[in-house]
Structures are given as C-alpha cells and as structure tokens.
Design a protein around this motif. Sequence first.
Motif, PDB file in Angstrom:
ATOM      1  N   ASP A  53       0.852  -1.187   0.000  1.00  0.00           N
ATOM      2  CA  ASP A  53       0.000   0.000   0.000  1.00  0.00           C
ATOM      3  C   ASP A  53       0.892   1.242   0.000  1.00  0.00           C
ATOM      4  O   ASP A  53       1.756   1.388   0.880  1.00  0.00           O
ATOM      5  CB  ASP A  53      -0.900  -0.009   1.239  1.00  0.00           C
ATOM      6  CG  ASP A  53      -1.663   1.286   1.402  1.00  0.00           C
ATOM      7  OD1 ASP A  53      -2.508   1.583   0.540  1.00  0.00           O
ATOM      8  OD2 ASP A  53      -1.386   2.009   2.378  1.00  0.00           O
ATOM      9  N   ASN A  60      -0.698  -4.669   1.012  1.00  0.00           N
ATOM     10  CA  ASN A  60      -2.023  -4.261   0.562  1.00  0.00           C
ATOM     11  C   ASN A  60      -3.003  -5.430   0.620  1.00  0.00           C
ATOM     12  O   ASN A  60      -2.681  -6.513   1.119  1.00  0.00           O
ATOM     13  CB  ASN A  60      -1.960  -3.647  -0.840  1.00  0.00           C
ATOM     14  CG  ASN A  60      -1.477  -4.642  -1.891  1.00  0.00           C
ATOM     15  OD1 ASN A  60      -1.398  -5.855  -1.649  1.00  0.00           O
ATOM     16  ND2 ASN A  60      -1.144  -4.141  -3.066  1.00  0.00           N
ATOM     17  N   ARG A  61      -4.210  -5.215   0.123  1.00  0.00           N
ATOM     18  CA  ARG A  61      -5.273  -6.210   0.223  1.00  0.00           C
ATOM     19  C   ARG A  61      -4.846  -7.557  -0.379  1.00  0.00           C
ATOM     20  O   ARG A  61      -5.048  -8.607   0.229  1.00  0.00           O
ATOM     21  CB  ARG A  61      -6.531  -5.697  -0.483  1.00  0.00           C
ATOM     22  CG  ARG A  61      -7.695  -6.686  -0.470  1.00  0.00           C
ATOM     23  CD  ARG A  61      -8.850  -6.137  -1.298  1.00  0.00           C
ATOM     24  NE  ARG A  61      -9.404  -4.931  -0.697  1.00  0.00           N
ATOM     25  CZ  ARG A  61     -10.379  -4.938   0.202  1.00  0.00           C
ATOM     26  NH1 ARG A  61     -10.919  -6.079   0.596  1.00  0.00           N
ATOM     27  NH2 ARG A  61     -10.833  -3.802   0.694  1.00  0.00           N
ATOM     28  N   ARG A 127      -2.979  -2.906   5.100  1.00  0.00           N
ATOM     29  CA  ARG A 127      -4.049  -1.923   4.868  1.00  0.00           C
ATOM     30  C   ARG A 127      -4.905  -2.426   3.721  1.00  0.00           C
ATOM     31  O   ARG A 127      -4.414  -2.686   2.624  1.00  0.00           O
ATOM     32  CB  ARG A 127      -3.472  -0.551   4.527  1.00  0.00           C
ATOM     33  CG  ARG A 127      -4.562   0.521   4.351  1.00  0.00           C
ATOM     34  CD  ARG A 127      -3.978   1.858   3.970  1.00  0.00           C
ATOM     35  NE  ARG A 127      -5.016   2.850   3.707  1.00  0.00           N
ATOM     36  CZ  ARG A 127      -4.943   3.795   2.784  1.00  0.00           C
ATOM     37  NH1 ARG A 127      -3.879   3.877   2.007  1.00  0.00           N
ATOM     38  NH2 ARG A 127      -5.940   4.640   2.606  1.00  0.00           N
ATOM     39  N   GLY A 129      -7.448  -0.743   2.440  1.00  0.00           N
ATOM     40  CA  GLY A 129      -7.941   0.370   1.635  1.00  0.00           C
ATOM     41  C   GLY A 129      -8.738   1.321   2.493  1.00  0.00           C
ATOM     42  O   GLY A 129      -9.342   0.909   3.492  1.00  0.00           O
ATOM     43  N   THR A 378      -2.820  -2.446  -8.182  1.00  0.00           N
ATOM     44  CA  THR A 378      -3.404  -2.487  -6.836  1.00  0.00           C
ATOM     45  C   THR A 378      -3.523  -3.900  -6.289  1.00  0.00           C
ATOM     46  O   THR A 378      -3.840  -4.085  -5.130  1.00  0.00           O
ATOM     47  CB  THR A 378      -4.811  -1.859  -6.827  1.00  0.00           C
ATOM     48  OG1 THR A 378      -5.659  -2.631  -7.681  1.00  0.00           O
ATOM     49  CG2 THR A 378      -4.762  -0.427  -7.321  1.00  0.00           C
ATOM     50  N   SER A 399      -7.668   5.413  -6.791  1.00  0.00           N
ATOM     51  CA  SER A 399      -6.955   5.813  -5.577  1.00  0.00           C
ATOM     52  C   SER A 399      -5.641   6.502  -5.910  1.00  0.00           C
ATOM     53  O   SER A 399      -5.241   7.460  -5.240  1.00  0.00           O
ATOM     54  CB  SER A 399      -6.704   4.581  -4.689  1.00  0.00           C
ATOM     55  OG  SER A 399      -5.909   3.623  -5.365  1.00  0.00           O
TER      56      SER A 399
END
Length: 478
Positions: A53, A60-61, A127, A129, A378, A399
């Motif tokens: 992230d 990230n996810r 994180r 998001g 992403t 984003s």
Amino acid sequence: MELKTARGTRWVSIAGDPIIDTAGRFEGFRGVGSDITEIRHTQERLTHLANVDVLSGLPNRGRVRQLLGEALRQATVGNVPCAIMFLDLDGFKPVNDTFGHPKGDAVLQAVAKRLVEQVGSDGHVGRMGGDEFAIVVTDAQSRKKVEMLADAIIRSVAEPYMIDQTEIRIGVSIGCAFGPIDGATVDDLILKADLALYQAKDAGRGVAKYFSAELQSEQDDRVRLETDLRNAIAAKQFHLMFQPLVSARTQNLIGFEALIRWNHPQRGLIPPPVFIPVAEESGLMGAIGEWVIDEACRAIASWPEPITVAINISPKQIVMPSLPNMVSQALSRYRVPGNRLELEVTEGVFLGAENATLDTLKRLRALGVGIALDDFGTGYSSIGYLNKAVFHKLKIDGSFVREAGTRPENVAIIQSIVQLAKSFRMNVTAEGVETAEDFERMRDLGVDTIQGYLFGRPLSYDRANQMVRGLDQQRKAG
C-alpha cells in the motif's frame, strides 16, 4: 541476461540465429542485443507496488490475502490456529471532511505505525484500503492473548494524534475470526471476520467482536439473497448504467463503461459488491454475465461509431470455455464489430489456471474485442503477462489518481505505468477523475482516456442515449 559493467548492473535481451557454413558446420550465432535495464527497473517497482500500500507502506489487500492463506495452511498442518482481524477506524470520515485529506493521510500513517508496534512479531499488519486495516495473527492458540492484543490496539488507536499541532481523535472497531476453526478457506475466514466487524460496529464501535454461531444468521441471509438472485434473472430485475469515457486530448465522448445494477423488489437497490460474490459462489455468474454481454451489445448497436462500451468480466467468467462463443454470438446478433466492445479484467484472473485464462483472452482478442487490465498496480503482479499481446489498455485505479495531487510518489507511479503501457503499445485510462486538476494532471502525464465524476456519473440508458445523440447532432452540424 545480467551484465556487470563499469556503470553497474545492466540487463540485456538477446535474440539471434545460428550461423551454418556451406559444409553444414556450426560457426556461432548472429543476432542483436537490447538494453532493457530501465524496463526491468520499472517492472520491479511495479511488482513491489503490487504488494504494498503506497500510503502506509504496509502489505495491501492482495498481499494480506496471501499472508492469510499461508497462515491458514500452516495452521491446518501444525494444528495451531491462526486468526484474522479486520479493523475499521471509527470517526475517520469527519477528519477528512474537517481537516482535509493531507491530515487524514497523516493520521492513517500514524495508525499504521501504532498497529505495527502493537502487533510486533506476532503477526502481519496490512491496509485493505480507505480506513480499513487487517492483522494476520500466525499463532492464535491462546484466544486470551488475541483478545488482549485487540484490546491493546483499541486503546492505542484511541490515543490522540498531533498532526501539525492539531489534536485529532478517532477510534477503531475490530472483527476477528479464527482459522481453521471458523473457516477453512481464505474467503470463508474473511467473510466470518467481516461479520464479526459488522457486529462490532452495531455494538457501538470501539470494541472487538469474534465470530460465533449467532452470527450465522448473517449467512442465512446470504442464502435468501442467492434465492432472490436466481429469481431476479428470470424476472429481469437487472439493468445497466453507463459511465462516460472521454478522450484526454479532445474531451470528446468516446464510449461508456456499463455497470450492472439490481433493483430488488423488497430491498431496493443492491450494489454489485454485495450480490456479485454471491453470484460467483452460487454458479449464477454465467447467466448474469451473458445478460450483461447481450445488453451491452444491444446498446452499442443503437449508437453510432466510434462509441464503445466496456463491461467487467469476473475471474469466474474468464475461465468459462464458452465465454468467447457467447461474446461472438452477441456481436453477430446485433451486427456489432468486435472493436466496439471492451472487456475489463482484474489482475486476479491470473491466480487460477493461467494457461486457460490466456487462451480465453487470446480467443476474445481474435474477435477484435478489446481487453483492458483494470485497477492496474493495486492487486497481484501480472506484469509478466503484459507481453503476451493480449491487453490493449491499462486502467489506473482511482486511488492513485485522487492522491496524486498531494503525493509526489503517486505521480511517479502513474508515470511508470504510462511508460510501461506505451512500451507495450497500450492505451491508458485513468479512473476516479473528479476535479479539473485531476484531469489536467492525468492528461499531462500521458493518459489517453478519462473516467470519473468530473465528466459524468453512471447514467441510465436513456440519459446516455441523449448524450450520444446530442454529440452526434453536434458532429453533423459541424
């Protein structure tokens, strides 16, 4: 090939043919070499980006899902439970609204730091998001220890933040599930943690809740949703909304992205993130996807060239061998050329049977249909697939676009994406463009197509048709 030079390590791509003399003896090779060092560095940066992230520096996810999968496998083999915590910040939206996004970003970074300090070596912080975080606890044998960690996190996050001499206070709600006790798969465990988080929110926030049998009623609601979804197909309760796509150079309308909506007779409008996962899990995605393809082609047929329509294709659909035939039949039915239909896929399509996925994408490209890689950068890294001559467009996630005005590193990321796309002769679309400043920045960075509220929210077919007809009349008058 890696080469050590006086200027440092360089990467060279070499291609050549063998040299055979008149007597049939091999004498060597003749070929050419290309310095691909900069391309490789760009790919390495984007590979890193795919797992991290940008704002917080945390996984990230997509990476959190990978970490949870690894923890779940170890838990199953070693008989030591793992846990997943979902965290949602309480009272964060007013921070952005009152103090602005720069201070909001600073708060998110401070929260990330506190979470890492609290978790330490007991797990991984990521994180997901927005104002959502996740923690994968690798050893959750002691439930009491997990509960103590959750309580410590709640206390830590609730401590005030001093941002540019401004005191800001927020809280956090936590939902937790244990694997493989509460769920044997990543998706199941995430669902259970989500249910627990919803309960924490309903309980007044600032608390931690854990999945239990009582929450199973939520799952019962999902079953009812599946039944209603089956009826919705026959009852024609779906419709498409069309969000404009405009040329960055001329600001002219060039097409739409078609977005499915479900108007439930009792529940009202149900958003796609709620019913699409249910459709995928219950095997209904094929029928719904076929309807979307048919409706999109019907709309295209009613509009003049060069208006195009893009639709989203889920990972479940892309592995269906019948998909190319389905698309071909719809194009023939409405006499629509393939280049006016675009299919958008995410990087997640490469997580399964990659060979079958690539074969399907190539069959679709053979129809002339455009293939766009959505939300690029992403999720999972699929850079290696960009040279398969499958994709014609990359879409930059909103984003990145929205944060580019305050985060110089986002500008650098977008520049890298545009450079990479151009090296593969692909177009670039920027999503989430909401202001004139966003538009000008994306245009100056070399983006080809713009999508976002600045140029229009999703419209009904009738409203989209009015827009197209108005544009067509202007062209004829000009």
